[in-house]
Design an enzyme around this catalytic site. Structure first.
Site, PDB file in Angstrom:
ATOM      1  N   ASP A 288      -3.553 -18.039   0.782  1.00  0.00           N
ATOM      2  CA  ASP A 288      -4.568 -18.736  -0.035  1.00  0.00           C
ATOM      3  C   ASP A 288      -5.302 -19.774   0.802  1.00  0.00           C
ATOM      4  O   ASP A 288      -6.529 -19.894   0.752  1.00  0.00           O
ATOM      5  CB  ASP A 288      -3.943 -19.338  -1.302  1.00  0.00           C
ATOM      6  CG  ASP A 288      -2.677 -20.134  -1.045  1.00  0.00           C
ATOM      7  OD1 ASP A 288      -2.129 -20.090   0.082  1.00  0.00           O
ATOM      8  OD2 ASP A 288      -2.213 -20.810  -1.988  1.00  0.00           O
TER       9      ASP A 288
ATOM     10  N   ASP B 134     -12.530  -8.410   4.608  1.00  0.00           N
ATOM     11  CA  ASP B 134     -13.825  -8.358   3.910  1.00  0.00           C
ATOM     12  C   ASP B 134     -14.465  -9.749   3.886  1.00  0.00           C
ATOM     13  O   ASP B 134     -15.666  -9.898   4.096  1.00  0.00           O
ATOM     14  CB  ASP B 134     -13.656  -7.864   2.460  1.00  0.00           C
ATOM     15  CG  ASP B 134     -13.990  -6.385   2.314  1.00  0.00           C
ATOM     16  OD1 ASP B 134     -13.806  -5.634   3.285  1.00  0.00           O
ATOM     17  OD2 ASP B 134     -14.431  -5.978   1.216  1.00  0.00           O
TER      18      ASP B 134
ATOM     19  N   ASP C 165      -6.569  -6.601   4.076  1.00  0.00           N
ATOM     20  CA  ASP C 165      -7.677  -5.932   3.386  1.00  0.00           C
ATOM     21  C   ASP C 165      -8.642  -6.980   2.852  1.00  0.00           C
ATOM     22  O   ASP C 165      -9.856  -6.895   3.045  1.00  0.00           O
ATOM     23  CB  ASP C 165      -7.110  -5.072   2.245  1.00  0.00           C
ATOM     24  CG  ASP C 165      -8.202  -4.348   1.474  1.00  0.00           C
ATOM     25  OD1 ASP C 165      -9.100  -3.786   2.124  1.00  0.00           O
ATOM     26  OD2 ASP C 165      -8.163  -4.363   0.229  1.00  0.00           O
TER      27      ASP C 165
ATOM     28  N   TYR D 252       0.821  -1.213   0.000  1.00  0.00           N
ATOM     29  CA  TYR D 252       0.000   0.000   0.000  1.00  0.00           C
ATOM     30  C   TYR D 252       0.858   1.268   0.000  1.00  0.00           C
ATOM     31  O   TYR D 252       0.463   2.289  -0.552  1.00  0.00           O
ATOM     32  CB  TYR D 252      -0.890   0.045   1.255  1.00  0.00           C
ATOM     33  CG  TYR D 252      -2.252  -0.549   1.072  1.00  0.00           C
ATOM     34  CD1 TYR D 252      -2.407  -1.885   0.727  1.00  0.00           C
ATOM     35  CD2 TYR D 252      -3.389   0.226   1.245  1.00  0.00           C
ATOM     36  CE1 TYR D 252      -3.660  -2.442   0.587  1.00  0.00           C
ATOM     37  CE2 TYR D 252      -4.653  -0.319   1.117  1.00  0.00           C
ATOM     38  CZ  TYR D 252      -4.784  -1.651   0.783  1.00  0.00           C
ATOM     39  OH  TYR D 252      -6.029  -2.173   0.641  1.00  0.00           O
TER      40      TYR D 252
ATOM     41  N   LYS E  68       2.767 -15.301   2.867  1.00  0.00           N
ATOM     42  CA  LYS E  68       2.971 -15.998   1.588  1.00  0.00           C
ATOM     43  C   LYS E  68       4.472 -16.265   1.473  1.00  0.00           C
ATOM     44  O   LYS E  68       5.134 -15.908   0.499  1.00  0.00           O
ATOM     45  CB  LYS E  68       2.428 -15.123   0.439  1.00  0.00           C
ATOM     46  CG  LYS E  68       2.336 -15.822  -0.917  1.00  0.00           C
ATOM     47  CD  LYS E  68       1.254 -16.877  -1.002  1.00  0.00           C
ATOM     48  CE  LYS E  68       1.353 -17.654  -2.309  1.00  0.00           C
ATOM     49  NZ  LYS E  68       0.373 -18.755  -2.403  1.00  0.00           N
TER      50      LYS E  68
HETATM   51  C1  IPM Z   1     -10.439  -0.712   3.843  1.00  0.00           C
HETATM   52  C2  IPM Z   1     -10.677  -0.110   2.502  1.00  0.00           C
HETATM   53  C3  IPM Z   1      -9.507   0.797   2.156  1.00  0.00           C
HETATM   54  C4  IPM Z   1      -8.277  -0.088   2.069  1.00  0.00           C
HETATM   55  C5  IPM Z   1      -9.684   1.637   0.881  1.00  0.00           C
HETATM   56  C6  IPM Z   1     -10.940   2.467   0.936  1.00  0.00           C
HETATM   57  C7  IPM Z   1      -8.484   2.504   0.621  1.00  0.00           C
HETATM   58  O1  IPM Z   1     -10.870  -1.101   1.554  1.00  0.00           O
HETATM   59  O2  IPM Z   1     -10.335   0.045   4.826  1.00  0.00           O
HETATM   60  O3  IPM Z   1     -10.368  -1.937   3.948  1.00  0.00           O
HETATM   61  O4  IPM Z   1      -7.989  -0.671   1.018  1.00  0.00           O
HETATM   62  O5  IPM Z   1      -7.581  -0.203   3.077  1.00  0.00           O
HETATM   63 MG    MG Z   2     -10.983  -3.069   2.360  1.00  0.00          MG
END
Ligand code: IPM
Ligand code: MG
Length: 355
Positions: free
Chosen positions: A222, A250, A246, A135, A190
């Site tokens: 993975d 999710d 990240d 990042y 990884k």
């Molecule tokens: C998160 C989001 C952010 C990230 C984006 C909005 C930059 O997806 O907080 O997980 O990738 O970290």
């Molecule tokens: Mg995110």
């Protein structure tokens, strides 16, 4: 206790308003100061993270953040896009430790896309490193390829990198957190392919020597993605880098069936923190009064616990949220037969009443 209120874009303004109501209904004294961020700040001031917003954030004990982003800003140059606001806050405040719990609330077990028995009672904590990795790694950019498969062609590149101290400090955060839970840490890497994550694995293994009471295992990313949908309950604390965190956070949030319920915290070494719901700005439902404010309200509870040293107030908010769920109140994202559908404002007011 000074709190910077940064509602942002989309549903951000609606959900943060409810969390502010909840904070104001506690018998505590706060100094609350609001500032624009993200697309809203770009519209008003030409930048997603104006200087005034950044200095307010730096001077506050904690930041309550809504969400940023809208498709209408996709055409802007990258430094002007709403996402740069959250990345800039992470970087300038040094918010390296991101806590993303994935909890399946008893009353919402059936909202998950997985079988109820796989997720009932699920309680995972993902700890994502937030200021390093691909990042933020330099160099990055676009250029004419000097070598590779197509020399002379246009190419783009980013740099994945982690230093030993960056890995050490996030590993310590994870082991400390595990001590307060079920004492198990899974470090996700990884290392079979990437140098960066071989160092990650080596350093986490070394730091573990200081935490013999905590069980550590290592898992490739993975496989971790697969295990999360196969047998999520076998995880306790997961610690990983920025990019993998990240993606996995999710995935984990969706196991609970209710991303609208999940708070998150991003802390620096001074315990200054940014608190935000795990979900995004949801421009498709913005302004309709149907967004679920509970993730933001629960983020305010995390804020009271981690940055403002008010654990009792945090407990009270969490109990109030469970109470409104038990009363059968549901925003559309978590609604099912036999429950009462309510909007953003009614949900916020119900939490205030339960308090
Ligand atoms: C998160 C989001 C952010 C990230 C984006 C909005 C930059 O997806 O907080 O997980 O990738 O970290
Ligand atoms: Mg995110």
């Amino acid at each position: 206790m000074k709190i910077a209120i940064l509602p942002g874009d989309g549903i951000g303004t609606e959900i943060v308003a409810e969390a502010v109501k909840v904070l104001k209904s506690l018998d505590l004294k706060f100094e609350l100061e609001e500032a624009p961020v993200g697309g809203a700040a770009y519209d008003a001031h030409g930048h997603p993270l104006p200087d005034a917003t950044l200095s307010l954030a730096k001077s506050a004990d904690a930041i309550l953040f809504g969400a940023v982003g809208d498709w209408k800003y996709d055409q802007l140059d990258r430094p002007l896009r709403p996402e740069q606001a959250i990345l800039g806050l992470r970087k300038h405040l040094g918010l390296f430790a991101n806590f993303r719990p994935a909890i399946c609330y008893e009353q919402l077990t059936h909202a998950s896309s997985l079988k109820p028995e796989l997720v009932a009672g699920l309680d995972i904590l993902i700890i994502r490193e937030l200021t390093g990795d691909i990042y933020f790694g330099q160099p990055r950019g676009r250029r004419v390829a000097p070598d590779g498969h197509f020399p002379g062609a246009e190419e783009a590149f980013d740099t994945m990198r982690y230093s030993r101290p960056e890995i050490e400090r996030i590993a310590r955060v994870a082991f400390e957190a595990a001590r307060k839970r079920h004492k198990r840490v899974t470090s996700v890497d990884k290392a079979n392919v990437l140098e960066t994550f071989q160092l990650w694995k080596d350093v986490v293994t070394e730091v573990h020597k200081d935490y013999p009471d905590v069980q550590l295992d290592h898992m490739y990313v993975d496989n971790a993605a697969m295990q999360l949908v196969k047998e999520p309950k076998k995880f306790d604390v997961i610690v990983t880098g920025n990019m993998f965190g990240d993606i996995l956070s999710d995935e984990a949030s969706m196991l609970t069936g209710s991303i609208g319920m999940l708070p998150s915290a991003s802390l620096n070494d001074k315990k200054q923190g940014l608190y935000e719901p795990s979900h995004g700005s949801a421009p498709d439902i913005a302004g309709k009064g149907v967004a679920n404010p509970l993730a933001t309200i629960l983020s305010a509870a995390m804020m009271l616990r981690f940055s403002l040293n008010q654990p009792e107030a945090a407990d009270r908010i969490e109990t109030a949220v469970k109470k409104v769920l038990a009363q059968g109140l549901r925003t559309p994202d978590i609604h099912s037969d036999g429950t009462t559908k309510v909007g953003t404002r009614e949900m916020g007011e119900a939490v205030v009443n339960a308090l």
